[in-house]
Design an enzyme around this catalytic site. Sequence first.
Site, short mmCIF file in Angstrom:
data_model
loop_
_atom_site.label_atom_id
_atom_site.label_comp_id
_atom_site.label_asym_id
_atom_site.label_seq_id
_atom_site.Cartn_x
_atom_site.Cartn_y
_atom_site.Cartn_z
CD GLU A 85 9.71 -2.27 -5.73
OE1 GLU A 85 8.65 -2.69 -6.16
OE2 GLU A 85 9.88 -1.09 -5.37
CG ASN A 96 12.41 2.47 -16.39
OD1 ASN A 96 12.09 2.01 -15.29
ND2 ASN A 96 12.77 1.71 -17.41
CD GLU A 97 10.02 8.11 -17.85
OE1 GLU A 97 9.48 7.38 -16.99
OE2 GLU A 97 10.02 7.82 -19.07
N GLY A 115 0.82 -1.20 0.00
CA GLY A 115 0.00 0.00 0.00
C GLY A 115 0.85 1.25 0.00
CE1 TYR A 116 5.65 1.17 1.17
CE2 TYR A 116 7.21 1.93 -0.46
CZ TYR A 116 6.95 1.42 0.78
OH TYR A 116 7.99 1.15 1.61
CB SER A 117 0.77 3.45 -5.69
OG SER A 117 2.00 2.92 -6.03
#
Lengths: 395, 379
Positions: free
Chosen positions: A244, A381-382, A127-129
Site C-alpha cells: 500500500e 504519518n506519525e 476490514g482492517y481498522s
Amino acid sequence: MDLNYTPEHEAFRTEVRRFLKENLPRDIRERVKKRLRPDKAMTQRWQKILHDKGWGASTWPEAFGGPGWSPLEQLIFEEECALAGAPRQLDFGLRMVAPVIMTYGNDEQKERFLPGILSGEDWWCQGYSEPGAGSDLASLKTRAVREGEHYVVNGQKTWTTLGQHADWIFCLVRTSNEGKPQQGISFLLIDMKTPGVEVRPIIMLDGEHEVNEVYFDNVKVPVENRVGEENQGWTYAKFLLGHERTGLANVGQWKAMMKRLKEIAEEQPDGDRALIENARFRDRLAQLDIELQALELTVLRVLTDDNGPGPQTSILKIKGTEIGQALFELAMEAVGPAALAHIPDALELDYEGARVGSIDATPAAGDYFNMRKLSIFGGSNEIQRNIIAQRVLGL
Amino acid sequence: MNFNLTEEQHMLQDSLRRFLANEYGFDKRRDIVAGGQGVDKATWNAFAEMGLLGYTLPEEYDGLGGNGLDTMLVMENFGRALVVEPYLSTVVLGGSIISEAGSDEQKQRILPKIATGEEFLAFAHYEPSGRHNLDYVRTEIQTHGDDYILNGRKTAVFDAAGAHYLIVSGRRKGRPTEPVSLFLVNHDSSGVEIEEYTTHDGHRVADVILDSVMVSDDDRIGGRGQAMPIIEKGVDRAIAALCAEAVGAMEALNETTREYVQTRQQFGMPIGKFQVIQHKLADMFIATEQARSMAILAASESDSDDRDQRRRAVSMAKALVGQSARFVGQTAVQLHGGMGVTDEMFAAHLFKRLTLINLQFGDADYHLGQVSDGMLKSA
C-alpha cells in the site's frame, strides 16, 4: 547513473498514451478532469475496458492474468492514466487483497477470487481498522471463533471506504488472545451478503458518503475463506501494508493535479490579470512543483533499488500525502471566495443548476476537506515517522 | 533508468572515503583552516594522485573525461568531511569553463596544470549590488587597440588569493545592456587588488578590485559578448556540485546527530527514546533524501546543452537543497542543545557550511523565483 527512460520505456509510454486516447471514454474523462463525483458504474466500466486489453491489473504478474510489467512500467502506466484523466482503479481488490491471495492463498482461493478482482465484477473493501484502534492495528477486537468448518465473527470495523458497494471484505480478526497482540490475528475473506453483516454510512466532513462502519453479528464464515495459517494474519497484513505504502506516493495523480492546477492558475482571473501572474501564488505553485519533482525521483530511486522497497518507503507515504494535501489546498485557494459555496448536487455530471464560480470551484473545498484523510490513513504519518526513526535510524 | 554507481565510481568513492576518514579528520580540517592558506598541499597532491583534479577535465588535456555525476560523487564526500580545498573554484567552475569555452592555447596552458594540482583558478563574477543575480554585471571593458582595459569590483570571489588566474566577466563601457565577455586575468596583473577575508565556515574569499587592468584578446574566453551561456553553464555545474556537497554534509549531520541523541541522557534515558526527537530525526532524514533526489537531477542535467531544461532543473534543486539544508542544520543544532552552539562540535561546523551553501550561487528564494518565473514564460 542514468535518469533517462530507455527507448523501450519511451515506446511503452507511447503505446499506453495511444491506447488511452482511443479507449478512455470522453464522459469518464470529463468527469475525472472536472473532479466531479465518481460512481461505481464508471469505475467498473473503466476496469472492464482495461481488462479487455489485458491491462486490468498493472501490478500483477502474468501467471495471474496481469501484464507482468516492471515497477517502472507500472509507474509509467499509472502516470499516463492519471494525465489522460482516467479514473483511479480500485486498490482494495487489485493492490491489497490480491497480492495477499497470490502470495499466501491456496490454489482454490486464487482460482476463486482473482478473476473477479481482475474483471472488476467483484468489488472489495478493507476490514482492517476498528473503532478506537487507529494506527494501532494490532489492538483489534473483532473476534472469530472456530465452530467446526466455520468461524463465527463478531465485532465492528470502521473507515471502510466504499464498503457500501462491496461484494467482499477482507478482514483481520482475532482468533487468539495468547501471546503478543500481533500473534492471535487471522486473515478472513467475508462475503458481504452473509447474514449478520451490516453496513452503516459515515458521512465525512465534505458531506459525502465515502466510508462506512461494518458490523458483524454472528457472521458464519467458512474456514476455507481464511488466507494462510490461523493466527499468522499479522504477517500477511504487514505484507499488504508494504504494498500500500509504495502506492500512496501517488506521483502520477499528483502530476496530473499539478498540471491541472497550472491550467486553473492561467484561467482564473485575479483582478485584471490571470492568477498565474500573481507572484505570491506562483511561488507556492513552484514550491510544490519542486517538491513533487523530488518525490518523483525518490520514488524512482526506491523502485529501481536492487534491494527492493524497505522501510524507506515511509518517506513516500509521508511526502506523497503532504504534497497531495498541499495541492488540494492550493486548488481551493486558487478559486478564491467561490470555494465558499457548498452545492453537493453540482458534483454530478448532469447537474444543470446554478454554480458559484467556475467548474473548478465546485469540488475545491470539499476535496480539500476530504484530503485531510491522506496523512491519517494507511498508517498515520506519525506512525510512518516512528517507522523511519526506529527501523531506518535505529533509535 | 538506474541510480547505481559504476564499478569505477565505486572504487573512487571507496578510496576517497578511506582517505578522508584517515587523513581529513575534524582536527586536521581545523588546522588547515587555521593555517590560513585554504589549501593543504599534501591533501591537494593526494587528490591529484587519486585523479580527482582531472576527473572531469577532457581526456585530450590530461583529464579523465568525467561528467556531472562524477562531480556529484566527489562533492558529496567532500561535504561529509567538510573539505575546504578549492575544488569547486578550480576544477568544477574554472576547469569546466575553460574546457567548455577556452581556446586551444588556453586549454593546453591551464588544464593539465589543474589536473596535476599545480595551478588554481577563481571565478570573479558576482558584484556587490547584484545580490544573487547572475546577469548583473557592471564591470566595464574598454577597448585599447587590440587589448582591453577592465574596471570594476567583484565580490565574494572564492579562493581568489591563491588563484593563478581569475575568470572575470565584464561589459563594454557605457553599455549596461551590452552582452557580457569573459577574460582570464593573471593574478599578478597590474591593477588587480585582492581584499581577502574568511567566511564563517572557514573558506577564503575576496573582493577583487580591477583598476585599469590590461588584458589581451588572447585572454578572452569564448566569443566577444558571448559569455553569458558559458557563465550560466559553469554556474549550473557549480550549483549541482554544491547541491551534492550539501547532501553529503546533511548526511554527516544526520549521522552525528543520531549518535548524539543516542548518547545524551535526560530524564533517565537517552533523548533519542523520546518520540518528539525521533520525529525530528525522521524529518531530517526525509529532507535529506528529497534533497539527494534533486542533487542527482541537478548533476545529471548539469552537462546538458538544453539551456532552459538545465537551468530549471538546477534551480529546482538549489531551492529544495537550500531549504532542506536550513531545516536539517537548524534542527540538528536544536537537538544538540547547548553543545550545538559551541565551536567544538563537528555538527556546528556542518551547520555553518550548510548555511553558507545556501548563500552561494543564489539562495533558496532566488531559485524558487527562477522556477516560479519560468512558469510564467511557459504560460
